[in-house]
Design an enzyme around this catalytic site. Structure first.
Site, PDB file in Angstrom:
ATOM      1  N   GLU A  64      -4.737  -5.024  10.190  1.00 23.87           N
ATOM      2  CA  GLU A  64      -4.847  -3.321  10.923  1.00 23.87           C
ATOM      3  C   GLU A  64      -4.360  -2.708  12.831  1.00 23.87           C
ATOM      4  O   GLU A  64      -5.828  -1.910  12.423  1.00 23.87           O
ATOM      5  CB  GLU A  64      -4.224  -1.968   9.757  1.00 23.87           C
ATOM      6  CG  GLU A  64      -4.274  -3.163   8.100  1.00 23.87           C
ATOM      7  CD  GLU A  64      -3.367  -2.136   7.578  1.00 23.87           C
ATOM      8  OE1 GLU A  64      -2.110  -2.523   6.417  1.00 23.87           O
ATOM      9  OE2 GLU A  64      -3.972  -1.040   6.940  1.00 23.87           O
ATOM     10  N   GLU A 122      -6.446   4.653   7.349  1.00 24.25           N
ATOM     11  CA  GLU A 122      -6.068   6.286   7.446  1.00 24.25           C
ATOM     12  C   GLU A 122      -7.895   7.307   6.592  1.00 24.25           C
ATOM     13  O   GLU A 122      -7.882   8.405   7.044  1.00 24.25           O
ATOM     14  CB  GLU A 122      -5.055   6.796   6.473  1.00 24.25           C
ATOM     15  CG  GLU A 122      -3.653   6.437   7.418  1.00 24.25           C
ATOM     16  CD  GLU A 122      -2.562   5.755   6.420  1.00 24.25           C
ATOM     17  OE1 GLU A 122      -3.085   5.637   5.296  1.00 24.25           O
ATOM     18  OE2 GLU A 122      -1.990   5.310   7.681  1.00 24.25           O
ATOM     19  N   ASN A 168       0.820  -0.908  -0.307  1.00 25.12           N
ATOM     20  CA  ASN A 168      -0.337   0.310   0.371  1.00 25.12           C
ATOM     21  C   ASN A 168       1.425   0.834  -0.068  1.00 25.12           C
ATOM     22  O   ASN A 168       1.279   1.983   0.678  1.00 25.12           O
ATOM     23  CB  ASN A 168      -1.340   0.032   0.951  1.00 25.12           C
ATOM     24  CG  ASN A 168      -1.622   1.257   1.161  1.00 25.12           C
ATOM     25  OD1 ASN A 168      -1.698   2.110   0.683  1.00 25.12           O
ATOM     26  ND2 ASN A 168      -1.932   1.290   3.042  1.00 25.12           N
ATOM     27  N   SER A 224       3.678  -1.931  10.502  1.00 20.69           N
ATOM     28  CA  SER A 224       5.262  -2.551  10.790  1.00 20.69           C
ATOM     29  C   SER A 224       6.062  -3.096  10.230  1.00 20.69           C
ATOM     30  O   SER A 224       6.478  -3.938  10.383  1.00 20.69           O
ATOM     31  CB  SER A 224       5.886  -1.606  12.133  1.00 20.69           C
ATOM     32  OG  SER A 224       5.008   0.092  12.405  1.00 20.69           O
ATOM     33  N   LYS A 278       0.295   4.200  -0.320  1.00 21.35           N
ATOM     34  CA  LYS A 278      -0.310   5.426   0.475  1.00 21.35           C
ATOM     35  C   LYS A 278      -0.170   6.921  -0.526  1.00 21.35           C
ATOM     36  O   LYS A 278      -0.284   6.413  -1.949  1.00 21.35           O
ATOM     37  CB  LYS A 278       0.115   6.193   1.227  1.00 21.35           C
ATOM     38  CG  LYS A 278      -0.520   4.560   2.664  1.00 21.35           C
ATOM     39  CD  LYS A 278      -0.129   4.401   4.080  1.00 21.35           C
ATOM     40  CE  LYS A 278      -0.086   3.190   4.344  1.00 21.35           C
ATOM     41  NZ  LYS A 278      -0.153   3.115   5.870  1.00 21.35           N
ATOM     42  N   HIS A 281      -9.493   0.994   5.180  1.00 25.48           N
ATOM     43  CA  HIS A 281      -7.613   1.752   5.701  1.00 25.48           C
ATOM     44  C   HIS A 281      -8.345   2.538   7.044  1.00 25.48           C
ATOM     45  O   HIS A 281      -9.014   3.880   6.419  1.00 25.48           O
ATOM     46  CB  HIS A 281      -6.817   2.247   4.342  1.00 25.48           C
ATOM     47  CG  HIS A 281      -5.599   2.630   5.379  1.00 25.48           C
ATOM     48  ND1 HIS A 281      -5.192   3.312   6.284  1.00 25.48           N
ATOM     49  CD2 HIS A 281      -4.407   1.174   4.879  1.00 25.48           C
ATOM     50  CE1 HIS A 281      -3.774   3.132   6.569  1.00 25.48           C
ATOM     51  NE2 HIS A 281      -3.699   1.388   5.735  1.00 25.48           N
ATOM     52  N   GLY A 337       2.896   2.780  10.699  1.00 26.20           N
ATOM     53  CA  GLY A 337       3.913   3.011  10.563  1.00 26.20           C
ATOM     54  C   GLY A 337       4.380   3.779  11.834  1.00 26.20           C
ATOM     55  O   GLY A 337       5.071   5.388  11.729  1.00 26.20           O
TER      56      GLY A 337
END
Ligand code: 13P
Length: 246
Positions: free
Chosen positions: A162, A96, A9, A207, A11, A94, A168
């Site tokens: 996730e 985000e 991904n 991560s 992003k 996701h 991240g």
């Protein structure tokens, strides 16, 4: 035996030239898709040029889409147009998108249905935040049931577990804890859909790197990884893909 899936991904990273350099570098290093599924998800504006250059053993995915086919939705991505670019997958829900763009489970549910209707394979993301960690099982159960409400066929869906606190941050979940959560996700799918749940790929994200990917891939219920930062580097991506067929 479920095949492993290694999903990048990207992003909102990579220029067109950087994206193409990546594709040209990894294309002939990708193993046969019968051995491992490899997917690169990129910004919508890059998708067509990536699809045109994807090798035989690489698939391209989008990072988001809207649930309406067309209309007055300025700035949104139509599933019809997405499908016409030749992409096979789309990440939905996701964290985000949930946190920065206020996407609700109800909206994600509409997107999952639209993706399936248009022959796109959803990569549906679920996971708890740090504040929710003590209630993680309940949070994930709730997200799954709401996002899959009214979805009758899950054969094309990939689930991405996730934990938001691992994304991240460089602090991945412990592989045993990820395995425990993912086996619970499979139980929920079994409760909702029966035996087909054993065929659904459920991947871990947060991560993941070449250093820790094997610990996840060794777990019986973890079918692969959804990778952000480490998958921006073509050499690392290739290394992680090859780890899946060791
Ligand atoms: P990182 O691998 O950078 O933690 O990102 C994970 C992720 O959000 C993949 O969707």
């Amino acid at each position: 035996m479920r095949k492993k899936v290694i999903i990048a991904n990207w992003k909102m990273n990579k220029t067109r030239d950087e994206a193409l350099d990546f594709i040209y570098m990894v294309n002939d290093k990708m193993p046969d898709q019968n051995k491992v599924s490899t997917v690169v998800c990129a910004q919508a504006i890059l998708l067509r040029c990536l699809v045109k250059r994807q090798g035989d053993n690489l698939r391209i995915g989008a990072e988001n889409m809207f649930y309406k086919d067309e209309g007055a939705y300025t700035g949104e991505i139509s599933p019809v147009v997405l499908k016409s670019t030749g992409v096979e997958y789309v990440i939905l829900g996701h964290s985000e998108r949930r946190n920065l763009f206020m996407e609700s489970d109800e909206m994600i549910n509409l997107k999952v249905k639209a993706a399936i209707n248009h022959g796109l394979k959803p990569i549906l993301c679920v996971g708890e935040t740090l504040e929710q960690i003590d209630d993680a099982d309940k949070v994930i159960d709730d997200q799954l049931r709401k996002c899959l409400d009214g979805v009758s066929d899950i054969s094309s869906i990939i689930i991405g577990y996730e934990p938001v606190w691992a994304i991240g941050t460089g602090k991945s979940a412990d592989a045993k804890i990820a395995e425990d959560r993912i086996s619970k996700i499979r139980k929920i799918l079994n409760d909702m859909y029966g035996a087909v749940s054993n065929e659904v790929s459920i991947v871990y994200g947060g991560s993941v790197s070449p250093n820790n990917i094997r610990s996840f891939l060794n777990e019986p219920n973890i079918d692969g990884a959804l990778i952000g930062n480490s998958a921006l580097d073509p050499n690392k991506y290739v290394e992680m893909v090859l780890a899946a067929i060791e």
